[in-house]
Design a protein around this motif. Structure first.
Motif, PDB file in Angstrom:
ATOM      1  N   THR A  16       0.814  -1.260   0.023  1.00  0.00           N
ATOM      2  CA  THR A  16      -0.177   0.017   0.121  1.00  0.00           C
ATOM      3  C   THR A  16       0.767   1.316  -0.103  1.00  0.00           C
ATOM      4  O   THR A  16       0.564   2.186  -0.737  1.00  0.00           O
ATOM      5  CB  THR A  16      -0.772  -0.104   1.227  1.00  0.00           C
ATOM      6  OG1 THR A  16      -1.716  -1.173   1.202  1.00  0.00           O
ATOM      7  CG2 THR A  16      -1.811   1.295   1.203  1.00  0.00           C
ATOM      8  N   ALA A 148      -3.447  -0.080   5.587  1.00  0.00           N
ATOM      9  CA  ALA A 148      -4.069  -1.139   4.616  1.00  0.00           C
ATOM     10  C   ALA A 148      -5.432  -1.461   4.886  1.00  0.00           C
ATOM     11  O   ALA A 148      -6.030  -2.332   4.338  1.00  0.00           O
ATOM     12  CB  ALA A 148      -3.091  -2.425   4.635  1.00  0.00           C
ATOM     13  N   ARG A 150      -9.251  -1.850   5.026  1.00  0.00           N
ATOM     14  CA  ARG A 150     -10.224  -1.884   3.927  1.00  0.00           C
ATOM     15  C   ARG A 150     -11.447  -0.871   4.392  1.00  0.00           C
ATOM     16  O   ARG A 150     -12.051  -1.257   5.574  1.00  0.00           O
ATOM     17  CB  ARG A 150     -10.584  -3.244   3.470  1.00  0.00           C
ATOM     18  CG  ARG A 150      -9.485  -3.956   2.976  1.00  0.00           C
ATOM     19  CD  ARG A 150      -9.505  -5.170   2.159  1.00  0.00           C
ATOM     20  NE  ARG A 150      -8.165  -5.638   1.758  1.00  0.00           N
ATOM     21  CZ  ARG A 150      -7.995  -6.570   0.808  1.00  0.00           C
ATOM     22  NH1 ARG A 150      -8.961  -6.925  -0.083  1.00  0.00           N
ATOM     23  NH2 ARG A 150      -6.946  -7.116   0.675  1.00  0.00           N
ATOM     24  N   GLN A 220      -9.278   1.171  -2.089  1.00  0.00           N
ATOM     25  CA  GLN A 220      -9.256   0.614  -0.857  1.00  0.00           C
ATOM     26  C   GLN A 220     -10.618   0.816  -0.414  1.00  0.00           C
ATOM     27  O   GLN A 220     -11.076   0.471   0.710  1.00  0.00           O
ATOM     28  CB  GLN A 220      -8.379   1.330   0.221  1.00  0.00           C
ATOM     29  CG  GLN A 220      -7.230   0.227   0.411  1.00  0.00           C
ATOM     30  CD  GLN A 220      -6.109   1.055   1.291  1.00  0.00           C
ATOM     31  OE1 GLN A 220      -5.116   1.382   0.831  1.00  0.00           O
ATOM     32  NE2 GLN A 220      -6.174   0.977   2.468  1.00  0.00           N
TER      33      GLN A 220
END
Length: 316
Positions: A16, A148, A150, A220
């Motif tokens: 990421t 990272a 979501r 994301q």
């Protein structure tokens, strides 16, 4: 197995960071330090055996790997309950309001972690707080916790969402025997839409999403169609499973239409569950003329939002 999970998480975080490195440099590298801090804190959290863990069955309270960030009255509770059908998912039962309430945020990540369910290493922890989406300070705070993570954003027709928003506030006021203005009196000012109405501002999805996209890459953030979720839940849950990297475990047999309530209920392991009585509550009255003005007001904001997410919706 433990170190495999840790290394996999670190790899995802590094991936990421690489995707965003150019933007980081343009911003003067201010988030690079936060990224390394996140790596350290997440690694420490994984190796910690504090009171939040249970060694007997290898369960532990973990920071969420996915967060439903909004929108308010968009179907966030329904989405959370449906995701919880998945055996590899467990959810925070109440809205945490960690990133958007200063009193909570100042208590730190240990407090936040303590609000999460006990999960096994292979399970995904999910929390939902719809107030996150419209709070300007939240995107950077979530990034600092885990770059990272979501994000899921469930949206519905913004005009219908506004009326539902008002209806909830009206219901709460009436329960406390407090008066509240009719919707039309709040929504219109001298015959025109009142842009200062808070519920109207919450429906300007493009403005809020723009702040999130300053921090997180578009890939994301998964957009869930709230209207479609109500009409036919399974296709939307399939897309959410894929986005979250989960094996396909939710099936059409997990849903059945309750003709009395007028919406889908959940079925798992022989037990059924319907959302509480506040879901599907009849909307407060609004004249056809006022609703048309509202729809017209949202046309341009909706087009801007469609362009940002790369898809359109059948809204008024």
């Amino acid at each position: 197995m433990f170190w495999t999970v840790v290394f996999a998480l670190l790899f995802l975080l590094l991936e990421t960071q690489l995707c965003l490195c150019l933007r980081e440099l343009r911003n003067g590298g201010s988030r690079s330090t936060n990224f390394m801090t996140s790596l350290f804190s997440l690694s420490s959290s994984s190796s910690s055996s504090s009171s939040s863990s249970s060694s007997s069955n290898n369960t532990q309270q973990r920071l969420p790997g996915a967060i439903i960030i909004g929108v308010r009255k968009g179907g966030t509770r329904a989405l959370l309950e449906m995701l919880n059908l998945h055996p590899d998912v467990d959810v925070a039962k109440a809205e945490v309001h960690y990133f958007n309430v200063e009193e909570h945020y100042q208590q730190g990540l240990d407090w936040y972690r303590a609000q999460m369910p006990l999960t096994r290493p292979h399970q995904l922890t999910v929390e939902k707080t719809p107030g996150y989406f419209a709070s300007p300070q939240v995107p950077a705070r979530i990034w600092d916790m885990n770059p990272a993570v979501r994000l899921l954003l469930i949206v519905r027709d913004p005009a219908e969402r506004l009326v539902s928003d008002y209806t909830q506030v009206l219901h709460n006021r009436l329960e406390r025997h407090k008066p509240y203005q009719p919707l039309e009196e709040i929504l219109l000012h001298q015959g025109d839409i009142n842009p200062q109405y808070k519920a109207l501002q919450r429906s300007l999805y493009h403005q809020h999403l723009a702040r999130w996209l300053e921090v997180f890459p578009r890939k994301q953030i998964h957009i869930v169609d709230g209207d479609a979720l109500i009409r036919d839940p399974f296709p939307e849950l399939q897309k959410a499973e894929w986005f979250l990297g989960l094996p396909a475990r939710i099936s059409p047999s997990n849903f059945y239409y309750n003709t009395t309530k007028g919406f889908y209920c959940l079925l798992s392991a022989g037990h059924d569950k319907c959302l509480d009585e506040s879901k599907g509550r009849p909307h407060a009255p609004l004249s056809t003329q006022a609703f048309r003005k509202l729809c017209h007001y949202f046309r341009k904001p909706n087009r801007l939002f469609f362009g940002m997410v790369g898809r359109s919706f059948s809204w008024c």
